[in-house]
Structure formats: C-alpha cells, structure tokens
Write a protein that holds these residues in place. Structure first.
Motif, PDB file in Angstrom:
ATOM      1  N   TYR A  58       0.661  -1.335  -0.038  1.00 24.68           N
ATOM      2  CA  TYR A  58      -0.118  -0.015  -0.022  1.00 24.68           C
ATOM      3  C   TYR A  58       0.858   1.282  -0.018  1.00 24.68           C
ATOM      4  O   TYR A  58       1.913   1.129   0.377  1.00 24.68           O
ATOM      5  N   TRP A  59       0.221   2.478  -0.453  1.00 27.41           N
ATOM      6  CA  TRP A  59       0.903   3.640  -0.400  1.00 27.41           C
ATOM      7  C   TRP A  59       0.477   4.313   0.860  1.00 27.41           C
ATOM      8  O   TRP A  59      -0.617   4.223   1.559  1.00 27.41           O
ATOM      9  N   THR A  60       1.435   4.998   1.698  1.00 25.33           N
ATOM     10  CA  THR A  60       0.973   5.705   2.757  1.00 25.33           C
ATOM     11  C   THR A  60       2.056   6.932   3.082  1.00 25.33           C
ATOM     12  O   THR A  60       3.139   6.831   2.405  1.00 25.33           O
ATOM     13  N   ARG A  61       1.629   7.640   4.014  1.00 24.28           N
ATOM     14  CA  ARG A  61       2.336   8.744   4.285  1.00 24.28           C
ATOM     15  C   ARG A  61       3.380   8.058   5.450  1.00 24.28           C
ATOM     16  O   ARG A  61       2.735   7.794   6.393  1.00 24.28           O
ATOM     17  N   PRO A  62       4.782   8.593   5.598  1.00 25.70           N
ATOM     18  CA  PRO A  62       5.555   8.169   6.527  1.00 25.70           C
ATOM     19  C   PRO A  62       4.872   8.634   7.953  1.00 25.70           C
ATOM     20  O   PRO A  62       4.004   9.711   8.042  1.00 25.70           O
ATOM     21  N   ALA A  63       5.133   7.972   9.120  1.00 31.48           N
ATOM     22  CA  ALA A  63       4.491   8.424  10.429  1.00 31.48           C
ATOM     23  C   ALA A  63       4.907   9.949  10.863  1.00 31.48           C
ATOM     24  O   ALA A  63       4.345  10.386  11.483  1.00 31.48           O
ATOM     25  N   TYR A  64       6.104  10.120  10.318  1.00 32.32           N
ATOM     26  CA  TYR A  64       6.584  11.526  10.574  1.00 32.32           C
ATOM     27  C   TYR A  64       7.595  12.097   9.668  1.00 32.32           C
ATOM     28  O   TYR A  64       8.153  11.236   8.826  1.00 32.32           O
TER      29      TYR A  64
END
Length: 113
Positions: A58-64
């Motif tokens: 999946y594509w996601t934004r990094p946690a920070y």
C-alpha cells in the motif's frame, strides 16, 4: 548481587515465536503513487495469534517527516514487525486501522483479509 548486576546489562528482545512466515504470497505491479509525499510499503505477512495473515502492499505517508519504512523480518527464531524509524524513534503500523476510512492508507485494490 551478581544476579542483580547481570540484569542491568540484559538486553530486551521483543519478538513473536510462531515460526517463519510463508513465502511472499502474491507479487503485483506496484500501483502509481497518489502523491509526492507517499511511500510504498510492500506486501508482507504478519502474525495474528498462532498464524500469519497477508497484508497487501500500500501507499502511505510516513509516520513523521524523515521517517523511513523498515520491513518486517524473521531472524530464524523470531518475527520482528515492520515499523517507521528515524530521528523520532520507531512507530509501528496498527493493523486495526486498516479498514477505518478516516485513517486508511492507500492500498492496492486487492487487499485480502
């Protein structure tokens, strides 16, 4: 006293002992990124109770900002969960939010439960 001194230097190891996960179940073409600030997390097996469950890529934004994905691994004895790591320390992926539309990552259309 020697026992107490020995425990001060003991290492803490967190892992799950259920055997190695199966080989990668499905190899798919990575879908196009939904945006410049997204990171692709490849599919992987993760433990649920006494068995493994497949999590599609999946594509996601990094946690920070500045965090990078450390893929799950098995060292021959223990499973180590995938997590985000960087200057602010490790943050794991919460599989309970996979179906929560408000917190959903961008997944391949073929996510299997």
């Amino acid at each position: 006293m020697l026992l107490a001194a020995g425990t001060i230097f003991a290492q803490l190891s967190v892992g799950i002992r259920i055997g190695a996960p199966p080989p990668v179940r499905v190899v798919r073409v990575q879908p196009r990124s939904p945006g410049a600030d997204y990171t692709w997390v490849g599919g992987y097996w993760y433990p649920v109770g006494s068995h493994y469950k497949w999590h599609d890529g999946y594509w996601t934004r990094p946690a920070y900002a500045g965090a990078h994905w450390v893929a799950p691994s098995h060292d021959g004895e223990r499973y180590h969960e995938g997590h985000w790591d960087g200057d602010h320390g490790p943050i794991g992926h919460d599989h309970r939010t996979d179906r929560d539309r408000d917190h959903r990552d961008f997944k391949d259309d073929h996510h299997e439960e």
